[in-house]
Scaffold this active site. Structure first.
Site, PDB file in Angstrom:
ATOM      1  N   ASP A 255      50.031  47.054  33.099  1.00 43.97           N
ATOM      2  CA  ASP A 255      50.050  48.032  32.104  1.00 43.97           C
ATOM      3  C   ASP A 255      50.658  47.348  30.800  1.00 43.97           C
ATOM      4  O   ASP A 255      51.120  46.423  30.658  1.00 43.97           O
ATOM      5  CB  ASP A 255      50.873  49.145  32.643  1.00 43.97           C
ATOM      6  CG  ASP A 255      52.506  48.922  32.726  1.00 43.97           C
ATOM      7  OD1 ASP A 255      53.194  48.417  31.722  1.00 43.97           O
ATOM      8  OD2 ASP A 255      52.978  48.770  33.664  1.00 43.97           O
ATOM      9  N   LEU A 256      50.173  48.343  29.698  1.00 46.55           N
ATOM     10  CA  LEU A 256      50.608  47.727  28.308  1.00 46.55           C
ATOM     11  C   LEU A 256      52.123  47.223  28.026  1.00 46.55           C
ATOM     12  O   LEU A 256      52.352  46.607  27.636  1.00 46.55           O
ATOM     13  CB  LEU A 256      49.981  48.851  27.293  1.00 46.55           C
ATOM     14  CG  LEU A 256      50.275  48.445  25.873  1.00 46.55           C
ATOM     15  CD1 LEU A 256      49.483  47.211  25.471  1.00 46.55           C
ATOM     16  CD2 LEU A 256      49.727  49.863  25.029  1.00 46.55           C
TER      17      LEU A 256
ATOM     18  N   HIS B 235      49.822  46.259  47.910  1.00 50.73           N
ATOM     19  CA  HIS B 235      49.256  44.944  47.521  1.00 50.73           C
ATOM     20  C   HIS B 235      50.364  44.239  46.812  1.00 50.73           C
ATOM     21  O   HIS B 235      51.105  44.812  45.995  1.00 50.73           O
ATOM     22  CB  HIS B 235      48.257  45.440  46.450  1.00 50.73           C
ATOM     23  CG  HIS B 235      47.067  44.579  46.332  1.00 50.73           C
ATOM     24  ND1 HIS B 235      47.186  43.565  45.572  1.00 50.73           N
ATOM     25  CD2 HIS B 235      45.525  44.762  46.795  1.00 50.73           C
ATOM     26  CE1 HIS B 235      45.815  42.991  45.645  1.00 50.73           C
ATOM     27  NE2 HIS B 235      45.295  43.921  46.360  1.00 50.73           N
TER      28      HIS B 235
ATOM     29  N   ARG C   3      44.015  20.623  50.924  1.00 52.46           N
ATOM     30  CA  ARG C   3      44.547  20.910  49.442  1.00 52.46           C
ATOM     31  C   ARG C   3      45.815  20.553  49.259  1.00 52.46           C
ATOM     32  O   ARG C   3      46.310  20.580  47.917  1.00 52.46           O
ATOM     33  CB  ARG C   3      44.347  22.563  49.347  1.00 52.46           C
ATOM     34  CG  ARG C   3      45.262  23.303  49.962  1.00 52.46           C
ATOM     35  CD  ARG C   3      45.402  24.737  50.023  1.00 52.46           C
ATOM     36  NE  ARG C   3      46.273  25.451  50.914  1.00 52.46           N
ATOM     37  CZ  ARG C   3      46.554  26.624  50.802  1.00 52.46           C
ATOM     38  NH1 ARG C   3      46.178  27.537  49.802  1.00 52.46           N
ATOM     39  NH2 ARG C   3      47.269  27.133  51.726  1.00 52.46           N
TER      40      ARG C   3
ATOM     41  N   GLU D 292      45.329  35.333  43.518  1.00 56.33           N
ATOM     42  CA  GLU D 292      45.169  33.900  42.987  1.00 56.33           C
ATOM     43  C   GLU D 292      43.801  33.332  43.929  1.00 56.33           C
ATOM     44  O   GLU D 292      43.769  33.690  45.183  1.00 56.33           O
ATOM     45  CB  GLU D 292      46.355  33.217  43.217  1.00 56.33           C
ATOM     46  CG  GLU D 292      46.295  31.775  42.677  1.00 56.33           C
ATOM     47  CD  GLU D 292      47.504  31.045  42.707  1.00 56.33           C
ATOM     48  OE1 GLU D 292      47.449  29.839  42.288  1.00 56.33           O
ATOM     49  OE2 GLU D 292      48.560  31.531  42.922  1.00 56.33           O
TER      50      GLU D 292
ATOM     51  N   ARG E  21      55.791  34.996  25.521  1.00 58.67           N
ATOM     52  CA  ARG E  21      54.933  33.803  25.654  1.00 58.67           C
ATOM     53  C   ARG E  21      54.273  33.452  24.442  1.00 58.67           C
ATOM     54  O   ARG E  21      53.634  32.333  24.618  1.00 58.67           O
ATOM     55  CB  ARG E  21      54.030  34.154  26.779  1.00 58.67           C
ATOM     56  CG  ARG E  21      54.735  34.106  28.114  1.00 58.67           C
ATOM     57  CD  ARG E  21      55.710  33.152  28.588  1.00 58.67           C
ATOM     58  NE  ARG E  21      56.273  32.932  29.785  1.00 58.67           N
ATOM     59  CZ  ARG E  21      57.184  32.021  29.999  1.00 58.67           C
ATOM     60  NH1 ARG E  21      57.706  31.395  29.220  1.00 58.67           N
ATOM     61  NH2 ARG E  21      57.636  32.031  31.462  1.00 58.67           N
TER      62      ARG E  21
ATOM     63  N   ARG F 252      42.757  28.062  50.924  1.00 58.96           N
ATOM     64  CA  ARG F 252      42.680  27.970  51.982  1.00 58.96           C
ATOM     65  C   ARG F 252      41.351  28.423  52.610  1.00 58.96           C
ATOM     66  O   ARG F 252      40.876  28.051  53.820  1.00 58.96           O
ATOM     67  CB  ARG F 252      44.101  28.755  52.651  1.00 58.96           C
ATOM     68  CG  ARG F 252      44.000  28.998  54.144  1.00 58.96           C
ATOM     69  CD  ARG F 252      45.111  29.937  54.488  1.00 58.96           C
ATOM     70  NE  ARG F 252      45.071  29.941  55.912  1.00 58.96           N
ATOM     71  CZ  ARG F 252      45.560  30.734  56.646  1.00 58.96           C
ATOM     72  NH1 ARG F 252      46.127  31.806  56.213  1.00 58.96           N
ATOM     73  NH2 ARG F 252      45.690  30.303  58.092  1.00 58.96           N
TER      74      ARG F 252
END
Length: 542
Positions: free
Chosen positions: A405-406, A311, A389, A316, A416, A320
């Protein structure tokens, strides 16, 4: 309904609710696995629930965070549903953390062989795909092959093998982008049929009971340079073979029923394999390796690598397959600024003149109106959505589900929520930090103390501080006699560059710890958010 899973009441209170960010964005905590206690149990396996004091849990978590023992924190995972402008999303994906190691071979099918009624497998190492996505000019080749993106576009057109998660049949998708994440700790998963793949513990694979990470499904972790996992039968899906089910492929009635609505033709379906389950034999820890990840087109965000169904780490919203809600981001007046004169990546602190802001808004609105009208017209004319688009601006809102994960979430948030990050992504970081505080409050506290309000010191910086301070007789610290002060030039003489001197001065200033608390009154229901998105779709098409 009662659960035996570790939960926190504060996290349960906001689960599934949506917190607004910017003008049309949001963050929702969709699900979480684990809590502070889960980190303690991973680090101190012999402990059972109810056998330790809360103070002992807090002390251990702070010790682990202080000394950067991060593996236990990978036992906690959070899943978010987010909506953000596309230009913020492009910054965000730099922190995709679930990765495959260099040398992983990605499976394609050659179109020429398919046209002749058979399959021909073509493999490309993931690092080669990344190289082909990098701009390069070939001055010896004529015409279109001089285009710096020719190799990238050629790979994007290739038929990447993907499993249909409804039928377990293999079909085709295409690559959207490829990311290189640098060296990371990597494990090798070896299957009983001889297949193997190297990936980080937080990479997701298709297990018998659905998608899961190696760390969560098999409790995979590194202890003392070796792989440790929970013993038992763990099965993942791999590339099957048509000849294993000959009756299926001779039975057109079965095929017609099985592939109705699967998005592929009956002829194509009859030539492709089915996924099958194979037991995991064992894991090996292989150390740090260069890592990569692919982003592929949906509706099934998976692909085949080394013959194993894997995967990508972000799902997102796909323009399409679905109509794009025409929602666009516009900065507030106070966050509209000129380019910084001291930082090529930033903006000035003060707002730009009011008249300039008004003119910029008018320019943006003209572009968005034109793009929206063109998109709506193409949709009405039934032009393929993947084409309709393509001229939507980067201010258009997109969405995704993000599972992390943490340990890696704290790395993302440290960068950020920093004042140097772009203001818009800071806003998302602050909201996610507030949600994390409700899931794992002790880990949040340690992160604030040691990462957000703490800092690293270089050898020269430690030497400077040692020149001014000394161990005290009572075990504390005291100012050295005659220590006085260190001038800018004296610090330069210790080997620091001018910028390092300025950074040291900044490090020793007192910092106010942010709390990142969320206003519960601002949360919105999933139904309200869905209604807003539906209203923004051109023509309110379903």
């Amino acid at each position: 309904m009662e659960t035996r899973r570790p939960t926190t009441p504060e996290a349960e209170e906001i689960l599934g609710l949506y917190y607004p960010v910017l003008d049309h964005g949001f963050v929702s905590l969709v699900d979480y696995m684990g809590s502070d206690e889960s980190i303690e149990h991973a680090a101190r396996v012999s402990y059972g629930y109810g056998t330790r004091r809360r103070s002992a849990t807090r002390g251990l978590i702070r010790y682990l965070r202080r000394h950067l023992h991060t593996t236990p924190s990978e036992m906690v995972e959070l899943k978010f549903h987010c909506a953000m402008p596309m230009f913020v999303a492009r910054q965000w994906v730099r922190h995709r953390t679930a990765c495959l190691a260099e040398g992983t071979e990605v499976f394609f099918d050659l179109p020429g062989a398919e046209a002749r009624g058979r399959r021909q497998l073509y493999k490309l190492p993931i690092e080669e795909i990344w190289r082909r996505f990098q701009p390069t000019r070939n001055r010896t080749r004529p015409d279109k092959q001089r285009n710096p993106f020719f190799r990238r576009d050629r790979v994007r057109r290739m038929k990447l093998r993907q499993v249909n998660e409804d039928t377990l049949a293999f079909q085709h998708t295409r690559i959207v982008d490829v990311y290189r994440h640098g060296p990371k700790p990597v494990f090798r998963m070896v299957l009983e049929d001889g297949k193997s793949i190297e990936a980080t513990a937080d990479h997701r694979f298709m297990f018998a009971d659905g998608w899961n990470t190696l760390g969560a499904a098999a409790r995979l972790r590194e202890i003392g340079g070796r792989a440790a996992w929970q013993l038992g039968d763990h099965f993942v899906y791999v590339n099957g073979a048509a000849e294993e089910r000959p009756a299926f492929y001779r039975d057109p009635i079965w095929l017609q029923r099985e592939y109705r609505g699967s998005g592929q033709s009956l002829a194509t379906a009859s030539r492709l394999d089915h996924a099958k389950l194979v037991r995991i034999k064992h894991f090996e820890f292989v150390g740090e390796r260069e890592t990569y990840d692919l982003e592929v087109e949906g509706p099934y965000h998976n692909f085949v690598a080394n013959g194993i169904v894997t995967h990508n780490s972000i799902n997102e919203y796909s323009g399409r397959y679905s109509l794009m809600p025409l929602l666009f981001y516009s900065p507030d007046r106070e966050n509209f600024s000129l380019q910084s004169t001291s930082n090529n990546q930033g903006r000035e602190e003060d707002a730009a003149p009011k008249g300039l802001y008004r003119d910029a808004i008018r320019q943006w609105e003209d572009v968005r109106k034109s793009a929206s009208q063109a998109y709506g017209w193409m949709v009405e004319q039934d032009i393929a959505r993947e084409l309709a688009r393509i001229d939507l601006p980067l201010s258009t809102y997109t969405q995704w589900y993000w599972k992390i994960d943490l340990h890696n979430l704290l790395h993302f948030l440290t960068l950020r929520v920093d004042d140097h990050a772009q203001w818009e992504i800071q806003e998302f970081g602050r909201v996610m930090a507030g949600m994390l505080k409700r899931v794992a409050p002790m880990s949040f506290e340690a992160w604030i103390d040691y990462q957000v309000c703490g800092d690293k010191l270089s050898r020269m910086e430690l030497e400077a501080l040692a020149t001014l301070l000394a161990p005290g007789e009572d075990g504390g610290l005291e100012v050295r006699q005659g220590g006085g002060s260190l001038s800018f030039e004296e610090l330069r003489g210790m080997g620091m560059a001018p910028r390092e001197v300025r950074e040291l001065v900044g490090k020793i200033r007192r910092r106010t710890a942010p709390d990142f608390d969320l206003d519960l009154a601002r949360f919105r229901s999933a139904e309200d958010v869905a209604a807003e998105m539906h209203e923004a779709v051109p023509g309110n098409f379903e």
